[in-house]
Design a protein around this motif. Structure first.
Motif, PDB file in Angstrom:
ATOM      1  N   SER A 191     -36.745  -8.539  25.759  1.00 12.75           N
ATOM      2  CA  SER A 191     -36.089  -8.725  24.570  1.00 12.75           C
ATOM      3  C   SER A 191     -34.713  -7.759  24.691  1.00 12.75           C
ATOM      4  O   SER A 191     -34.462  -6.846  25.399  1.00 12.75           O
ATOM      5  CB  SER A 191     -36.999  -8.167  23.378  1.00 12.75           C
ATOM      6  OG  SER A 191     -37.211  -6.726  23.452  1.00 12.75           O
ATOM      7  N   VAL A 192     -33.999  -8.273  23.879  1.00 14.14           N
ATOM      8  CA  VAL A 192     -32.386  -7.710  23.748  1.00 14.14           C
ATOM      9  C   VAL A 192     -32.201  -7.260  22.140  1.00 14.14           C
ATOM     10  O   VAL A 192     -32.288  -8.117  21.380  1.00 14.14           O
ATOM     11  CB  VAL A 192     -31.374  -8.397  24.392  1.00 14.14           C
ATOM     12  CG1 VAL A 192     -30.047  -7.993  24.403  1.00 14.14           C
ATOM     13  CG2 VAL A 192     -31.740  -9.072  25.785  1.00 14.14           C
ATOM     14  N   SER A 193     -31.699  -5.999  22.119  1.00 12.19           N
ATOM     15  CA  SER A 193     -31.356  -5.686  20.900  1.00 12.19           C
ATOM     16  C   SER A 193     -29.587  -5.906  20.903  1.00 12.19           C
ATOM     17  O   SER A 193     -29.133  -5.211  21.641  1.00 12.19           O
ATOM     18  CB  SER A 193     -31.540  -4.234  20.529  1.00 12.19           C
ATOM     19  OG  SER A 193     -30.823  -3.989  19.307  1.00 12.19           O
ATOM     20  N   LEU A 194     -29.161  -6.483  19.794  1.00  9.38           N
ATOM     21  CA  LEU A 194     -27.699  -6.734  20.059  1.00  9.38           C
ATOM     22  C   LEU A 194     -27.119  -6.287  18.719  1.00  9.38           C
ATOM     23  O   LEU A 194     -27.596  -6.332  17.540  1.00  9.38           O
ATOM     24  CB  LEU A 194     -27.398  -8.455  19.968  1.00  9.38           C
ATOM     25  CG  LEU A 194     -28.053  -9.168  21.219  1.00  9.38           C
ATOM     26  CD1 LEU A 194     -27.809 -10.527  20.856  1.00  9.38           C
ATOM     27  CD2 LEU A 194     -27.073  -8.884  22.296  1.00  9.38           C
ATOM     28  N   THR A 195     -26.031  -5.500  18.853  1.00  9.05           N
ATOM     29  CA  THR A 195     -25.070  -5.088  17.757  1.00  9.05           C
ATOM     30  C   THR A 195     -23.611  -5.481  17.980  1.00  9.05           C
ATOM     31  O   THR A 195     -23.090  -5.151  19.047  1.00  9.05           O
ATOM     32  CB  THR A 195     -25.197  -3.502  17.775  1.00  9.05           C
ATOM     33  OG1 THR A 195     -26.438  -3.010  17.475  1.00  9.05           O
ATOM     34  CG2 THR A 195     -24.355  -3.061  16.499  1.00  9.05           C
ATOM     35  N   VAL A 196     -23.120  -6.017  16.797  1.00  7.47           N
ATOM     36  CA  VAL A 196     -21.603  -6.460  16.942  1.00  7.47           C
ATOM     37  C   VAL A 196     -20.758  -5.452  15.868  1.00  7.47           C
ATOM     38  O   VAL A 196     -21.335  -5.475  14.757  1.00  7.47           O
ATOM     39  CB  VAL A 196     -21.478  -7.816  16.865  1.00  7.47           C
ATOM     40  CG1 VAL A 196     -21.914  -8.209  15.719  1.00  7.47           C
ATOM     41  CG2 VAL A 196     -19.908  -8.285  17.026  1.00  7.47           C
ATOM     42  N   ASN A 197     -19.909  -5.112  16.369  1.00  6.03           N
ATOM     43  CA  ASN A 197     -18.938  -4.527  15.339  1.00  6.03           C
ATOM     44  C   ASN A 197     -17.685  -4.794  15.163  1.00  6.03           C
ATOM     45  O   ASN A 197     -16.944  -4.973  16.400  1.00  6.03           O
ATOM     46  CB  ASN A 197     -18.801  -2.823  15.898  1.00  6.03           C
ATOM     47  CG  ASN A 197     -19.993  -2.240  15.969  1.00  6.03           C
ATOM     48  OD1 ASN A 197     -20.981  -2.057  14.979  1.00  6.03           O
ATOM     49  ND2 ASN A 197     -20.202  -1.386  16.957  1.00  6.03           N
ATOM     50  N   LEU A 198     -17.369  -5.465  14.078  1.00  3.43           N
ATOM     51  CA  LEU A 198     -15.995  -6.192  14.111  1.00  3.43           C
ATOM     52  C   LEU A 198     -15.125  -5.164  13.278  1.00  3.43           C
ATOM     53  O   LEU A 198     -15.312  -4.316  12.237  1.00  3.43           O
ATOM     54  CB  LEU A 198     -16.183  -7.479  13.437  1.00  3.43           C
ATOM     55  CG  LEU A 198     -17.160  -8.429  13.851  1.00  3.43           C
ATOM     56  CD1 LEU A 198     -16.911  -9.769  13.088  1.00  3.43           C
ATOM     57  CD2 LEU A 198     -16.815  -8.625  15.524  1.00  3.43           C
ATOM     58  N   SER A 199     -13.840  -5.324  13.413  1.00  5.94           N
ATOM     59  CA  SER A 199     -12.846  -4.527  12.821  1.00  5.94           C
ATOM     60  C   SER A 199     -11.465  -5.441  12.420  1.00  5.94           C
ATOM     61  O   SER A 199     -11.209  -6.192  13.361  1.00  5.94           O
ATOM     62  CB  SER A 199     -12.469  -3.326  13.219  1.00  5.94           C
ATOM     63  OG  SER A 199     -11.300  -2.513  12.579  1.00  5.94           O
ATOM     64  N   LYS A 200     -10.615  -5.313  11.253  1.00  5.52           N
ATOM     65  CA  LYS A 200      -9.603  -5.724  11.115  1.00  5.52           C
ATOM     66  C   LYS A 200      -8.912  -4.884   9.658  1.00  5.52           C
ATOM     67  O   LYS A 200      -9.264  -4.332   9.012  1.00  5.52           O
ATOM     68  CB  LYS A 200      -9.742  -7.247  10.236  1.00  5.52           C
ATOM     69  CG  LYS A 200      -8.517  -8.104  10.046  1.00  5.52           C
ATOM     70  CD  LYS A 200      -8.797  -9.462   9.392  1.00  5.52           C
ATOM     71  CE  LYS A 200      -7.721 -10.297   9.240  1.00  5.52           C
ATOM     72  NZ  LYS A 200      -7.773 -11.705   8.702  1.00  5.52           N
ATOM     73  N   LYS A 201      -7.563  -4.826  10.104  1.00  4.53           N
ATOM     74  CA  LYS A 201      -6.689  -4.240   9.477  1.00  4.53           C
ATOM     75  C   LYS A 201      -6.100  -4.902   8.201  1.00  4.53           C
ATOM     76  O   LYS A 201      -5.638  -6.111   8.270  1.00  4.53           O
ATOM     77  CB  LYS A 201      -5.518  -3.426  10.206  1.00  4.53           C
ATOM     78  CG  LYS A 201      -4.831  -2.524   9.455  1.00  4.53           C
ATOM     79  CD  LYS A 201      -3.568  -1.835  10.161  1.00  4.53           C
ATOM     80  CE  LYS A 201      -4.209  -0.790  11.351  1.00  4.53           C
ATOM     81  NZ  LYS A 201      -4.986   0.142  10.448  1.00  4.53           N
ATOM     82  N   VAL A 202      -6.251  -4.433   6.872  1.00  3.77           N
ATOM     83  CA  VAL A 202      -5.930  -5.192   5.736  1.00  3.77           C
ATOM     84  C   VAL A 202      -5.206  -4.312   4.814  1.00  3.77           C
ATOM     85  O   VAL A 202      -5.755  -3.324   4.210  1.00  3.77           O
ATOM     86  CB  VAL A 202      -7.265  -5.887   5.040  1.00  3.77           C
ATOM     87  CG1 VAL A 202      -6.643  -6.496   3.871  1.00  3.77           C
ATOM     88  CG2 VAL A 202      -8.023  -6.832   5.902  1.00  3.77           C
TER      89      VAL A 202
END
Length: 221
Positions: A191-202
């Motif tokens: 099994s795999v634990s996935l974490t995604v971190n997204l970022s955008k400058k506004v």
């Protein structure tokens, strides 16, 4: 006798300057409040869109991993456009290599008669700047394989890799073995634990979101 003198009423220069200054300050305050409220609204809209984008991105990865046979340390199928030495599954480098059974257009497995197991395609998730790309390596030995090998965008006569997101900050994954213990060996993962971190400058502010899920490989040999 007619009085030729007339009384003149109006604003003095000082009064006009004061009025203009007050009006300017009021206009600036109103405009600042409007910009602040509008900027806040835009930020919340962007945040909501990023949450949905991260969910869609993770959903696709979950679909791929759920039907995967195995997580690989490196790709075994050739990739003309891959890095020298091949792709290497690496958390810091945001690279994940998995296998997936080759199927025909009827979604039936294509078996390797020499082993009795289905042929395997390979899926590679990799980062490039702020983008996460999905590359497919189709197994050429699987006759009738519906999978199509993809390449970098702009490569002649080759389907382009899929861009999953262009707002990547980081991607994290943790592998768990058959005993649900963390392992650093990709091939031992069940099994795999996935974490995604997204970022955008506004409006000068970094909008960051994080989304995590865990998925079990269902087709492991």
């Amino acid at each position: 006798m007619i009085n030729t003198e007339t009384e003149q009423q109006g604003f003095t220069i000082t009064e006009l300057l004061i009025a203009v200054a007050v009006a300017s300050i009021a206009s600036i305050l109103i405009m600042s409040a409007f910009v602040f409220m509008y900027g806040g609204l835009i930020k919340e809209q962007v945040r909501a869109q990023m949450v949905l984008e991260s969910q869609a991105y993770l959903r696709k990865m979950v679909e791929d991993i759920r039907v995967a046979n195995q997580v690989l340390s490196t790709n075994t199928l050739p990739d003309t456009y891959g890095p020298v030495g091949g792709w290497v599954t690496s958390d810091p480098a945001n690279i994940l290599v998995i296998t997936q059974p080759a199927t025909d257009n009827n979604i039936d497995f294509i078996y390797d008669t020499s082993t009795g197991y289905p042929f395997q395609n390979e899926i590679i998730y990799f980062s490039s700047g702020t983008t996460i790309n999905r590359r497919v390596l189709a197994n050429a030995a699987a006759t009738g394989n519906k999978a199509i090998t993809t390449c970098p965008s702009g490569t002649p006569s080759c389907q382009a890799d899929t861009i999953m997101t262009d707002k990547l900050k980081n991607m994290l994954f943790v592998f768990y073995d058959i005993d649900d213990v963390v392992t650093i060996v990709p091939e031992d993962a069940r099994s795999v634990s996935l974490t995604v971190n997204l970022s955008k400058k506004v409006y000068g502010e970094d909008i960051d979101i994080s989304n995590t899920t865990r998925v079990t490989l269902r087709n492991e040999n």
